[in-house]
Design an enzyme around this catalytic site. Structure first.
Site, mmCIF file in Angstrom:
data_model
loop_
_atom_site.group_PDB
_atom_site.id
_atom_site.type_symbol
_atom_site.label_atom_id
_atom_site.label_comp_id
_atom_site.label_asym_id
_atom_site.label_seq_id
_atom_site.Cartn_x
_atom_site.Cartn_y
_atom_site.Cartn_z
ATOM 1 N N GLY A 1 31.292 57.678 34.694
ATOM 2 C CA GLY A 1 32.179 56.621 35.170
ATOM 3 C C GLY A 1 32.706 55.838 33.974
ATOM 4 N N ASN B 1 28.113 57.797 39.414
ATOM 5 C CA ASN B 1 29.421 58.001 40.062
ATOM 6 C C ASN B 1 29.477 59.435 40.579
ATOM 7 O OD1 ASN B 1 29.574 55.764 38.199
ATOM 8 N ND2 ASN B 1 31.780 55.790 38.555
ATOM 9 N N GLU C 1 29.916 54.983 43.994
ATOM 10 C CA GLU C 1 28.897 54.778 42.962
ATOM 11 C C GLU C 1 27.582 54.450 43.644
ATOM 12 O OE1 GLU C 1 29.897 52.056 39.661
ATOM 13 O OE2 GLU C 1 31.586 51.540 40.943
ATOM 14 N N ILE D 1 20.490 53.584 42.162
ATOM 15 C CA ILE D 1 19.182 53.920 42.729
ATOM 16 C C ILE D 1 18.185 52.842 42.304
ATOM 17 C CG2 ILE D 1 17.384 55.685 42.881
ATOM 18 C CD1 ILE D 1 19.490 57.776 42.110
ATOM 19 N N TYR E 1 23.276 62.663 34.830
ATOM 20 C CA TYR E 1 24.622 63.248 34.741
ATOM 21 C C TYR E 1 24.553 64.746 34.996
ATOM 22 C CZ TYR E 1 26.623 58.965 32.882
ATOM 23 O OH TYR E 1 27.074 57.684 32.733
ATOM 24 N N ARG F 1 28.522 44.758 53.253
ATOM 25 C CA ARG F 1 29.654 43.824 53.136
ATOM 26 C C ARG F 1 30.892 44.547 52.627
ATOM 27 N NH1 ARG F 1 30.684 42.574 47.731
ATOM 28 N NH2 ARG F 1 29.025 43.219 46.331
ATOM 29 N N PHE G 1 35.541 39.361 41.972
ATOM 30 C CA PHE G 1 34.824 38.204 41.459
ATOM 31 C C PHE G 1 35.532 37.688 40.210
ATOM 32 C CE2 PHE G 1 31.793 40.367 44.091
ATOM 33 C CZ PHE G 1 31.113 39.332 44.723
HETATM 34 N N1 RBF Z 1 32.693 45.714 42.014
HETATM 35 C C1 RBF Z 1 33.601 44.814 42.457
HETATM 36 O O1 RBF Z 1 34.629 44.649 41.843
HETATM 37 N N2 RBF Z 1 33.384 44.088 43.597
HETATM 38 C C2 RBF Z 1 32.251 44.191 44.297
HETATM 39 O O2 RBF Z 1 32.118 43.524 45.333
HETATM 40 C C3 RBF Z 1 31.253 45.102 43.847
HETATM 41 N N3 RBF Z 1 30.075 45.237 44.511
HETATM 42 C C4 RBF Z 1 29.123 46.081 44.029
HETATM 43 C C5 RBF Z 1 27.905 46.180 44.681
HETATM 44 C C6 RBF Z 1 26.917 47.017 44.227
HETATM 45 C C7 RBF Z 1 25.596 47.081 44.945
HETATM 46 C C8 RBF Z 1 27.164 47.826 43.088
HETATM 47 C C9 RBF Z 1 26.112 48.763 42.579
HETATM 48 C C10 RBF Z 1 28.372 47.751 42.439
HETATM 49 C C11 RBF Z 1 29.357 46.875 42.883
HETATM 50 N N4 RBF Z 1 30.587 46.757 42.231
HETATM 51 C C12 RBF Z 1 31.520 45.875 42.678
HETATM 52 C C13 RBF Z 1 30.970 47.767 41.256
HETATM 53 C C14 RBF Z 1 30.823 47.428 39.822
HETATM 54 O O3 RBF Z 1 31.995 46.782 39.444
HETATM 55 C C15 RBF Z 1 30.678 48.770 39.122
HETATM 56 O O4 RBF Z 1 29.427 49.328 39.416
HETATM 57 C C16 RBF Z 1 30.817 48.654 37.617
HETATM 58 O O5 RBF Z 1 32.092 48.165 37.311
HETATM 59 C C17 RBF Z 1 30.631 50.009 36.939
HETATM 60 O O6 RBF Z 1 31.569 50.952 37.370
HETATM 61 MG MG MG Z 2 28.567 54.375 36.874
#
Ligand code: RBF
Ligand code: MG
Length: 327
Positions: A218, A232, A277, A280, A288, A301, A306
């Protein structure tokens, strides 16, 4: 064993319990009166949902009563992909998943016939004569009430009954089943998954919805920036649940872990593509290139944007706590 291999020729797939082996044929032409007193069903069985499961139970019961084999004829690709390619029909199961599910149900034989325009143009009578009668020597056919087959979908239950009387096989028709006053269908389950209603989908599937795929690279932000590494997935399935955050179970090399998954575009960072994605829980290994199966247990949700990384990390922390509660 990968499915590409499984599908090459006649193969065997062991059931979970290893007590029984299911034989897989890749083409109806491979059958030449070599099945034992076959009791046969025909269909696409996308999802292998609870309606299908009930039909397969009857198939097994009848095979046992008649001292024969429980035989499933299904198709790959799905006939609609060939006959109505313009229609969007994201399937619930890959052929590999379907075969594994059928093996777990302890069916004896599955024939995955390659569906082509030519095959689809076969008159219904010819399909019955050439394949069910001449090649299989069918004893009994068990079929869903609305099943249609042959050229222009001209074959139906009535024709099958009539041909059965002529050629000496019995036909049993199975009605759709209802759960919670709702008729179980692959179409309904697709809609639920699309809407993210994975819990409701599970009621009709009889198990959580599962997608499989290979772990690919990723953006590398997960571990470096957030402290939540994610695998990913290059997903095999055509249908993903709605974007959002889910409590899931992830199976890797035969071992199952609690996990959280994010389906979406990561609006905080603005990815170009939709990704699945998986983080774990309590797990640090480099995976990988490995294959992962992800079962969707509950939707937590919506995905959100953010304003800063700290707020996202705090939310992911809460997601992990919520997933631990559920799983
Ligand atoms: N990325 C967001 O932009 N908004 C989210 O609400 C958001 N929620 C996530 C919740 C979980 C449990 C996980 C594991 C990832 C989440 N991410 C979210 C993704 C995060 O941005 C991403 O894993 C990293 O940018 C790496 O690719
Ligand atoms: Mg990743």
């Amino acid at each position: 064993m990968g499915l590409k291999h499984i599908l090459k020729a006649k193969h065997w797939l062991r059931t979970e319990s290893c007590s029984k082996v299911m034989v897989i044929y890749r083409d109806l032409e491979q059958i030449n009166r070599n099945l034992i007193r076959p009791v046969v069903t025909i269909g696409n069985f996308d999802g292998v949902h609870r309606g299908h499961q009930q039909l397969f139970q009857l198939l097994k019961d009848r095979a046992q009563a008649l001292g024969g084999q429980a035989v499933v004829i299904t198709f790959d690709p799905h006939p609609i992909k060939i006959m109505q390619p313009e229609r969007q029909l994201p399937l619930l199961t890959t052929t590999e998943q379907k075969l594994r599910l059928l093996a777990a149900l302890e069916l004896d034989v599955v024939i995955v016939h390659p569906f082509s325009r030519e095959f689809g143009a076969l008159p219904a009578r010819d399909f019955v004569q050439h394949y069910l009668v001449d090649r299989l020597g069918v004893l009994e056919v068990i079929i869903g009430h609305d099943y249609r087959f042959g050229r222009n979908r001209e074959g139906n239950i009535n024709l099958l009954r009539q041909l059965g009387a002529e050629k000496g096989f019995r036909v049993r028709v199975v009605d759709a089943i209802r759960i919670d006053d709702t008729v179980v269908s692959s179409t309904l389950i697709r809609q639920l998954i699309k809407a993210g209603e994975v819990k409701r989908a599970q009621v009709f599937l009889g198990r959580p919805y599962e997608v499989t795929g290979e772990v690919i690279h990723g953006y590398g932000r997960g571990s470096r920036l957030l402290g939540y590494p994610t695998a990913n997935l290059k997903v095999d399935n055509e249908l993903l649940p709605a974007t959002g955050i889910y409590a899931v179970r992830a199976t890797l090399a035969g071992k199952t872990y609690d996990a959280v998954a994010n389906i979406g575009v990561c609006p905080t960072f603005g990815n170009q593509e939709l990704t699945l994605e998986v983080h774990i829980l309590d797990f640090q290994e480099d995976i990988y290139g490995q294959r992962l199966a992800v079962e969707f247990v509950a939707r937590l949700r919506e995905e959100r944007r953010f304003n800063d990384v700290a707020a996202l990390v705090a939310q992911i922390e809460r997601d992990v706590a919520a997933a631990r509660q559920i799983l």
